[in-house]
Design an enzyme around this catalytic site. Sequence first.
Site, PDB file in Angstrom:
ATOM      1  CE1 TYR A  98     105.643  97.205 131.815  1.00 29.45           C
ATOM      2  CE2 TYR A  98     106.729  98.992 131.434  1.00 29.45           C
ATOM      3  CZ  TYR A  98     105.998  98.868 132.417  1.00 29.45           C
ATOM      4  OH  TYR A  98     105.526  99.242 133.277  1.00 29.45           O
ATOM      5  CD  GLU A 182     102.566  97.650 133.888  1.00 28.94           C
ATOM      6  OE1 GLU A 182     103.853  98.024 134.376  1.00 28.94           O
ATOM      7  OE2 GLU A 182     101.965  96.614 134.490  1.00 28.94           O
TER       8      GLU A 182
END
Length: 376
Positions: A98, A182
Site C-alpha cells: 500500500y 493511493e
Amino acid sequence: MYGSVPVLGVFLDLLLPVRHSDAPSVVKAQILAGGRGKGKYESDGKGGVRIMSSPIEAFENASMMIGYYLTTKQTPPGGLLVKKLYIYKAVDVAQEYYVALTFDRDRGMPVLLISNVGGVDIESNADKLEHYWFDMTHGITSEITAYVQAQLGFSDAEIGVISHILHQMVKLFKEKDATLLELNPLVRTPEGRFVCLDAKFTFDNSARFRQPEIFSLEERLPDEEVEYEASQAGLSYVRLDGNIGNIVNGAGLAMATNDLVSLFGGKCANFLDVGGGATKETVSKAFEILNRDSRIKGILVNIYGGIVRCDMIAESIIAAAAATKGFKVPVVVRLQGTNCDKGLEMIDKSGLKNLIVEPDFELAAEKIVAVTSKSV
C-alpha cells in the site's frame, strides 16, 4: 437490465485481446466506491472483482455484472448500478504493498503512507502503515527512502524502482493539486516487476480553475448530478432526506431555516442557497431543480433582502409559476428586507394559487410544516 444485446456485443470486442493470450483475465466493476472485491451483486451474489480463465467465462460473468447493482461497505444500502467494467489480464502476485500520499492536517504537511500489507485488508491493518512526513520543497529525500528500504525490506534494485515511483507521485501530487494519491495494491510479481493494480486519486476542489483537464474527467454519483447542475448555475445545493424544499439566500439563513423546520416537526429535503448575487435566472433554476424532486411535498422560500431585492425574488417566483403552469405543491413565501413590501404586493396581485405569504420567519416555517403534513 441495462441494454442487453448491444452491451454484451461490446464485451465480445473487449475480450478479443484475451483470446490471443493464455493468461487469465480480471473483470472488475467500475463504481465510485471501494470494497468491490468483497461486495455482493444482486444478480448472482458474487463480488465485483472476478478472475476468469477464458473469454467465455469472462463473457458470462460480465453478463451478470453490468447493468446490475453491486453493494459494498461504501455504497448506499441498495448498492450502485454498474455501467462499466474494467478488463485486464491477471497478474501473479508475490507481495502486495500500500502506497499513498496525502495531507496530515494536524501537522500541516504532506505525508507518505506505506505498508507491505496492501490489498483489500488495508483498513483492518492500518496500524501497520509506516508514516513519513515531508515538505513539498524537498519531496521524498534519500533519508526517507533509506527508512522505507529498511522498514519494508526492499533490495537495492527494488528500492530504485520504488524511489522512482515515489518521486513521480510527489510530482503529480504537486502539479495537479492532489489531496490523495493511493496505490492499492502496488504489487511485486514473482519476476520482480512492480505493477499498480488499483489506484484512487482525489484533487482539491478549490483548484478546479487550475486543473480543468483533470476535473473534466470527473464522474458523479446519481445524487451528485443535481449538486453539479446547481453549482454550474451558481447555486449551492445539498441533498437532505426530508420532503420540504427550501430556497434561501445565505448559508446561515439556510441552516436556521432547516433548524426551525425541524423544530416544528418537519424535515428538509435540501439546502439550496441562491446566494447574495441571485438573479431571476438562478431563482428560476432553483425552482426547476426542486420541481423535479418527487420527494418534495412543499417549498419554503425564505429570503432576507440585502443585496438581493425582494421584488426581484417575487418576479422570479411568478415567472417560475408561469413556466410550470402553477405550483404543484404548496409554496410558503417569506420576504424581508430590501423592497419586501413591493415584492409581497406583486405576489399578492399575481393571483397565484397554492401559495401562502407569511412575513414572519417562525410562522412561515410552521405553516410549511403544517401544509406539507396534510399532503403526505
